[in-house]
Design a protein around this motif. Structure first.
Motif, PDB file in Angstrom:
ATOM      1  N   ASN A  20      47.005  48.448  28.931  1.00 31.83           N
ATOM      2  CA  ASN A  20      45.896  47.503  28.945  1.00 31.83           C
ATOM      3  C   ASN A  20      46.252  46.148  28.333  1.00 31.83           C
ATOM      4  O   ASN A  20      45.476  45.213  28.433  1.00 31.83           O
ATOM      5  CB  ASN A  20      44.703  48.113  28.203  1.00 31.83           C
ATOM      6  N   LEU A  34      36.565  59.696  26.778  1.00 36.93           N
ATOM      7  CA  LEU A  34      36.974  59.117  28.055  1.00 36.93           C
ATOM      8  C   LEU A  34      37.077  57.611  27.897  1.00 36.93           C
ATOM      9  O   LEU A  34      36.165  56.967  27.384  1.00 36.93           O
ATOM     10  CB  LEU A  34      35.959  59.465  29.148  1.00 36.93           C
ATOM     11  N   TYR A  35      38.195  57.060  28.319  1.00 39.94           N
ATOM     12  CA  TYR A  35      38.424  55.621  28.302  1.00 39.94           C
ATOM     13  C   TYR A  35      38.463  55.133  29.745  1.00 39.94           C
ATOM     14  O   TYR A  35      39.341  55.512  30.509  1.00 39.94           O
ATOM     15  CB  TYR A  35      39.747  55.281  27.616  1.00 39.94           C
ATOM     16  N   LYS A  36      37.485  54.325  30.118  1.00 38.94           N
ATOM     17  CA  LYS A  36      37.434  53.776  31.476  1.00 38.94           C
ATOM     18  C   LYS A  36      37.813  52.302  31.434  1.00 38.94           C
ATOM     19  O   LYS A  36      37.950  51.713  30.376  1.00 38.94           O
ATOM     20  CB  LYS A  36      36.037  53.939  32.059  1.00 38.94           C
ATOM     21  N   SER A  37      37.942  51.722  32.585  1.00 39.55           N
ATOM     22  CA  SER A  37      38.228  50.281  32.726  1.00 39.55           C
ATOM     23  C   SER A  37      39.574  49.910  32.126  1.00 39.55           C
ATOM     24  O   SER A  37      39.752  48.817  31.603  1.00 39.55           O
ATOM     25  CB  SER A  37      37.121  49.437  32.084  1.00 39.55           C
ATOM     26  N   ILE A  38      40.522  50.794  32.192  1.00 40.73           N
ATOM     27  CA  ILE A  38      41.869  50.526  31.716  1.00 40.73           C
ATOM     28  C   ILE A  38      42.660  49.964  32.888  1.00 40.73           C
ATOM     29  O   ILE A  38      42.457  50.356  34.038  1.00 40.73           O
ATOM     30  CB  ILE A  38      42.537  51.820  31.197  1.00 40.73           C
ATOM     31  N   ASN A  41      40.563  48.442  35.755  1.00 38.02           N
ATOM     32  CA  ASN A  41      39.814  49.511  36.446  1.00 38.02           C
ATOM     33  C   ASN A  41      40.660  50.370  37.385  1.00 38.02           C
ATOM     34  O   ASN A  41      40.128  50.985  38.300  1.00 38.02           O
ATOM     35  CB  ASN A  41      38.612  48.936  37.206  1.00 38.02           C
ATOM     36  N   HIS A  42      41.962  50.431  37.176  1.00 31.50           N
ATOM     37  CA  HIS A  42      42.825  51.270  37.994  1.00 31.50           C
ATOM     38  C   HIS A  42      43.174  52.590  37.310  1.00 31.50           C
ATOM     39  O   HIS A  42      43.707  53.495  37.952  1.00 31.50           O
ATOM     40  CB  HIS A  42      44.128  50.532  38.335  1.00 31.50           C
ATOM     41  N   THR A  43      42.905  52.699  36.019  1.00 30.69           N
ATOM     42  CA  THR A  43      43.362  53.850  35.256  1.00 30.69           C
ATOM     43  C   THR A  43      42.259  54.334  34.321  1.00 30.69           C
ATOM     44  O   THR A  43      41.584  53.532  33.699  1.00 30.69           O
ATOM     45  CB  THR A  43      44.600  53.473  34.409  1.00 30.69           C
ATOM     46  N   ASP A  44      42.084  55.630  34.262  1.00 31.33           N
ATOM     47  CA  ASP A  44      41.223  56.256  33.273  1.00 31.33           C
ATOM     48  C   ASP A  44      42.086  57.144  32.400  1.00 31.33           C
ATOM     49  O   ASP A  44      43.026  57.782  32.886  1.00 31.33           O
ATOM     50  CB  ASP A  44      40.145  57.126  33.921  1.00 31.33           C
ATOM     51  N   SER A  46      41.743  60.198  29.302  1.00 26.54           N
ATOM     52  CA  SER A  46      40.820  61.070  28.597  1.00 26.54           C
ATOM     53  C   SER A  46      41.594  61.890  27.571  1.00 26.54           C
ATOM     54  O   SER A  46      42.777  62.170  27.735  1.00 26.54           O
ATOM     55  CB  SER A  46      40.055  61.971  29.561  1.00 26.54           C
ATOM     56  N   TRP A  73      35.456  66.879  32.901  1.00 28.15           N
ATOM     57  CA  TRP A  73      34.737  65.768  32.308  1.00 28.15           C
ATOM     58  C   TRP A  73      35.122  64.490  32.970  1.00 28.15           C
ATOM     59  O   TRP A  73      34.506  63.590  33.260  1.00 28.15           O
ATOM     60  CB  TRP A  73      35.034  65.729  30.820  1.00 28.15           C
TER      61      TRP A  73
END
Length: 73
Positions: A20, A34-38, A41-44, A46, A73
Motif C-alpha cells: 500500500n 479484514l483490510y480492504k482497499s489495499i 482496491n486490488h487486494t484484500d 485478512s 469471512w
C-alpha cells in the motif's frame, strides 16, 4: 490470508505497508480482521489470531475451523 500469532500479524502489517505504500491501519487484533482497499482496491488482506489462548480449551476452535472462518469471512 494470514493466520497466527502476533509475529504473523507483524508480517502481515509489513506486507500491507509494502503493498500500500504506507501502513494506514494498524492494530493488535486478537480476532478476525479484514483490510480492504489495499493496493488501489486490488487486494484484500485478512488476519485471524490463532490460537485463541484466552478461551477455555474446550471452546478454542481447531486450526481447520479457524482457517475456514477466515476464508468464509
Amino acid at each position: 490470508l494470514f493466520i497466527g500469532d502476533s509475529t504473523n500479524r507483524g508480517i502481515m502489517h509489513y506486507i500491507l505497508q509494502k503493498i500500500n505504500g504506507s501502513l494506514s491501519e494498524w492494530d493488535k487484533a486478537h480476532n478476525l480482521k479484514l483490510y480492504k482497499s489495499i493496493n488501489s482496491n486490488h487486494t484484500d488482506l485478512s488476519f485471524s489470531y490463532y490460537p485463541q489462548f484466552w478461551l477455555p480449551a474446550n471452546h478454542r476452535p481447531a486450526f481447520d475451523k479457524a482457517v475456514f472462518q477466515l476464508i468464509k469471512w
